[in-house]
Design a protein around this motif. Structure first.
Motif, PDB file in Angstrom:
ATOM      1  N   LEU A  11      35.184  48.007  37.652  1.00 48.66           N
ATOM      2  CA  LEU A  11      35.440  47.855  36.291  1.00 48.66           C
ATOM      3  C   LEU A  11      34.663  48.880  35.296  1.00 48.66           C
ATOM      4  CD1 LEU A  11      34.734  44.060  35.917  1.00 48.66           C
ATOM      5  CD2 LEU A  11      36.910  45.148  35.394  1.00 48.66           C
ATOM      6  N   SER A  12      35.402  49.461  34.376  1.00 46.21           N
ATOM      7  CA  SER A  12      34.752  50.453  33.290  1.00 46.21           C
ATOM      8  C   SER A  12      33.742  49.701  32.613  1.00 46.21           C
ATOM      9  CB  SER A  12      35.841  51.157  32.793  1.00 46.21           C
ATOM     10  OG  SER A  12      36.198  50.372  31.742  1.00 46.21           O
ATOM     11  N   ASN A  13      32.773  50.405  32.063  1.00 48.23           N
ATOM     12  CA  ASN A  13      31.941  49.759  30.833  1.00 48.23           C
ATOM     13  C   ASN A  13      32.759  49.075  29.638  1.00 48.23           C
ATOM     14  OD1 ASN A  13      29.870  50.526  32.390  1.00 48.23           O
ATOM     15  ND2 ASN A  13      29.270  52.419  31.028  1.00 48.23           N
ATOM     16  N   LYS A  14      33.838  49.826  29.382  1.00 45.58           N
ATOM     17  CA  LYS A  14      34.805  49.490  28.432  1.00 45.58           C
ATOM     18  C   LYS A  14      35.441  47.973  28.836  1.00 45.58           C
ATOM     19  CE  LYS A  14      38.785  50.996  25.734  1.00 45.58           C
ATOM     20  NZ  LYS A  14      39.641  49.961  25.786  1.00 45.58           N
ATOM     21  N   GLN A  15      36.094  48.095  30.126  1.00 49.93           N
ATOM     22  CA  GLN A  15      36.711  46.760  30.550  1.00 49.93           C
ATOM     23  C   GLN A  15      35.779  45.777  30.699  1.00 49.93           C
ATOM     24  OE1 GLN A  15      38.036  48.702  34.151  1.00 49.93           O
ATOM     25  NE2 GLN A  15      40.219  48.359  33.321  1.00 49.93           N
ATOM     26  N   LEU A  16      34.486  45.928  31.260  1.00 45.30           N
ATOM     27  CA  LEU A  16      33.480  44.867  31.311  1.00 45.30           C
ATOM     28  C   LEU A  16      33.398  44.333  29.694  1.00 45.30           C
ATOM     29  CD1 LEU A  16      31.544  43.092  32.730  1.00 45.30           C
ATOM     30  CD2 LEU A  16      29.795  44.933  32.891  1.00 45.30           C
ATOM     31  N   TYR A  17      32.822  45.228  28.916  1.00 43.97           N
ATOM     32  CA  TYR A  17      32.696  44.832  27.398  1.00 43.97           C
ATOM     33  C   TYR A  17      33.998  44.200  26.827  1.00 43.97           C
ATOM     34  CZ  TYR A  17      31.410  45.194  22.481  1.00 43.97           C
ATOM     35  OH  TYR A  17      31.019  44.757  21.293  1.00 43.97           O
ATOM     36  N   GLU A  18      35.053  44.598  27.063  1.00 46.91           N
ATOM     37  CA  GLU A  18      36.003  43.912  26.424  1.00 46.91           C
ATOM     38  C   GLU A  18      36.488  42.346  27.159  1.00 46.91           C
ATOM     39  OE1 GLU A  18      40.705  44.936  25.231  1.00 46.91           O
ATOM     40  OE2 GLU A  18      39.954  46.186  26.794  1.00 46.91           O
ATOM     41  N   LEU A  19      36.078  42.178  28.347  1.00 41.98           N
ATOM     42  CA  LEU A  19      36.535  41.147  29.028  1.00 41.98           C
ATOM     43  C   LEU A  19      35.400  40.093  28.582  1.00 41.98           C
ATOM     44  CD1 LEU A  19      34.623  39.921  31.878  1.00 41.98           C
ATOM     45  CD2 LEU A  19      35.778  41.989  32.643  1.00 41.98           C
ATOM     46  N   LEU A  20      34.144  40.449  28.393  1.00 44.22           N
ATOM     47  CA  LEU A  20      32.962  39.553  27.904  1.00 44.22           C
ATOM     48  C   LEU A  20      33.265  39.075  26.422  1.00 44.22           C
ATOM     49  CD1 LEU A  20      30.001  41.391  29.786  1.00 44.22           C
ATOM     50  CD2 LEU A  20      31.091  39.204  30.388  1.00 44.22           C
ATOM     51  N   GLU A  30      36.108  30.158  19.642  1.00 48.35           N
ATOM     52  CA  GLU A  30      37.447  29.281  19.595  1.00 48.35           C
ATOM     53  C   GLU A  30      37.249  27.761  19.903  1.00 48.35           C
ATOM     54  OE1 GLU A  30      41.701  29.193  21.236  1.00 48.35           O
ATOM     55  OE2 GLU A  30      41.067  31.111  20.780  1.00 48.35           O
ATOM     56  N   GLN A  31      36.679  27.698  21.122  1.00 47.69           N
ATOM     57  CA  GLN A  31      36.435  26.141  21.642  1.00 47.69           C
ATOM     58  C   GLN A  31      35.090  25.475  20.866  1.00 47.69           C
ATOM     59  OE1 GLN A  31      36.883  25.916  25.836  1.00 47.69           O
ATOM     60  NE2 GLN A  31      39.113  26.596  25.670  1.00 47.69           N
ATOM     61  N   ASP A  32      34.377  26.283  20.215  1.00 48.58           N
ATOM     62  CA  ASP A  32      33.146  25.818  19.635  1.00 48.58           C
ATOM     63  C   ASP A  32      32.304  25.288  20.667  1.00 48.58           C
ATOM     64  OD1 ASP A  32      31.399  25.431  17.465  1.00 48.58           O
ATOM     65  OD2 ASP A  32      32.404  23.205  17.047  1.00 48.58           O
ATOM     66  N   CYS A  33      31.957  25.984  21.584  1.00 47.13           N
ATOM     67  CA  CYS A  33      31.097  25.614  22.775  1.00 47.13           C
ATOM     68  C   CYS A  33      30.198  26.392  23.148  1.00 47.13           C
ATOM     69  CB  CYS A  33      31.865  25.386  24.183  1.00 47.13           C
ATOM     70  SG  CYS A  33      31.245  24.705  25.585  1.00 47.13           S
ATOM     71  N   ILE A  34      28.741  26.077  22.663  1.00 52.14           N
ATOM     72  CA  ILE A  34      27.690  26.836  23.140  1.00 52.14           C
ATOM     73  C   ILE A  34      27.213  26.525  24.384  1.00 52.14           C
ATOM     74  CG2 ILE A  34      25.331  27.298  22.367  1.00 52.14           C
ATOM     75  CD1 ILE A  34      26.029  26.072  19.703  1.00 52.14           C
ATOM     76  N   TYR A  35      27.288  27.895  25.331  1.00 55.62           N
ATOM     77  CA  TYR A  35      26.931  28.085  26.633  1.00 55.62           C
ATOM     78  C   TYR A  35      26.772  29.195  26.924  1.00 55.62           C
ATOM     79  CZ  TYR A  35      31.603  29.660  28.676  1.00 55.62           C
ATOM     80  OH  TYR A  35      32.416  30.483  28.975  1.00 55.62           O
ATOM     81  N   GLN A  36      26.053  29.717  27.935  1.00 56.11           N
ATOM     82  CA  GLN A  36      25.896  30.894  28.592  1.00 56.11           C
ATOM     83  C   GLN A  36      26.911  31.613  29.316  1.00 56.11           C
ATOM     84  OE1 GLN A  36      23.163  32.851  27.918  1.00 56.11           O
ATOM     85  NE2 GLN A  36      24.485  34.369  29.009  1.00 56.11           N
ATOM     86  N   ASP A  37      27.997  32.276  28.992  1.00 54.23           N
ATOM     87  CA  ASP A  37      29.019  32.786  29.521  1.00 54.23           C
ATOM     88  C   ASP A  37      28.692  33.765  30.657  1.00 54.23           C
ATOM     89  OD1 ASP A  37      31.958  33.266  30.247  1.00 54.23           O
ATOM     90  OD2 ASP A  37      31.394  35.367  29.124  1.00 54.23           O
ATOM     91  N   VAL A  38      27.816  34.669  30.129  1.00 53.07           N
ATOM     92  CA  VAL A  38      27.279  35.788  31.025  1.00 53.07           C
ATOM     93  C   VAL A  38      26.015  34.741  32.222  1.00 53.07           C
ATOM     94  CG1 VAL A  38      26.090  37.923  31.466  1.00 53.07           C
ATOM     95  CG2 VAL A  38      27.455  37.558  29.256  1.00 53.07           C
ATOM     96  N   ASP A  39      26.843  34.436  33.179  1.00 51.66           N
ATOM     97  CA  ASP A  39      26.171  33.559  34.145  1.00 51.66           C
ATOM     98  C   ASP A  39      25.642  34.174  35.437  1.00 51.66           C
ATOM     99  OD1 ASP A  39      28.826  34.025  35.364  1.00 51.66           O
ATOM    100  OD2 ASP A  39      29.156  31.874  35.318  1.00 51.66           O
ATOM    101  N   GLY A  40      25.680  35.400  35.484  1.00 51.16           N
ATOM    102  CA  GLY A  40      25.206  36.096  36.702  1.00 51.16           C
ATOM    103  C   GLY A  40      26.016  35.989  37.977  1.00 51.16           C
ATOM    104  N   LYS A  41      27.102  35.539  37.734  1.00 45.79           N
ATOM    105  CA  LYS A  41      28.234  35.488  38.938  1.00 45.79           C
ATOM    106  C   LYS A  41      29.380  36.424  38.824  1.00 45.79           C
ATOM    107  CE  LYS A  41      27.555  30.537  39.076  1.00 45.79           C
ATOM    108  NZ  LYS A  41      27.924  29.109  38.661  1.00 45.79           N
TER     109      LYS A  41
END
Length: 146
Positions: A11-20, A30-41
């Motif tokens: 992944l390029s830096n741009k692709q990683l930024y865009e997907l995150l 959108e789903q109004d859900c507070i959670y840690q998306d960046v999960d180390g996986k």
């Protein structure tokens, strides 16, 4: 829509930024859900990118057996809001199944599906398994494709 399948290092830096950014836009805002998306996986996953005119419009991440569930798995499946009526959800799901078969040589795939998407995933050969449960405050159910 063009599909790209990449491991984390590709992944390029741009692709990683865009997907995150897109994952946060859909799953947190959108789903109004507070959670840690960046999960180390993400570093262990393969990333399935659906691109249109250089823009990320659909996405999923896939894991080999043992990295997330005992079975290979697909997660974080999404389509950008204004692209949802174009069948891209089906395309990104098919591409993810193919990526798992190609990269991991696995046929059995487990997902944690939001319950309103059960019929969608059944159309891709997944079957519900077990009881419904809450994940980050949203009703989910385990589904397996063998």
């Amino acid at each position: 829509m063009e599909i790209e399948v990449k491991n984390f290092e590709e992944l390029s830096n741009k692709q990683l930024y865009e997907l995150l950014q897109l994952r946060s836009e859909v799953f947190v805002v959108e789903q109004d859900c507070i959670y840690q998306d960046v999960d180390g996986k993400d570093e262990r996953a393969i990333h399935v990118l659906g691109m249109e005119d250089g823009k990320l419009v659909a996405y999923a991440r896939c894991f080999q057996a043992g990295d997330y569930f005992d079975e290979a798995s697909i997660g974080r499946v999404l389509v950008r809001e204004n692209y949802r009526k174009l069948g891209y959800g089906h395309e990104i799901t098919k591409a993810s199944i193919k990526a798992i078969k190609t990269k991991y040589k696995a046929d059995k795939i487990k997902i944690s599906a939001q319950t309103y998407l059960v019929i969608f995933y059944e159309s891709h050969g997944f079957k519900t398994k077990g009881d419904r449960y809450l994940e980050d405050g949203i009703p989910h159910i385990a589904m397996v494709r063998a």
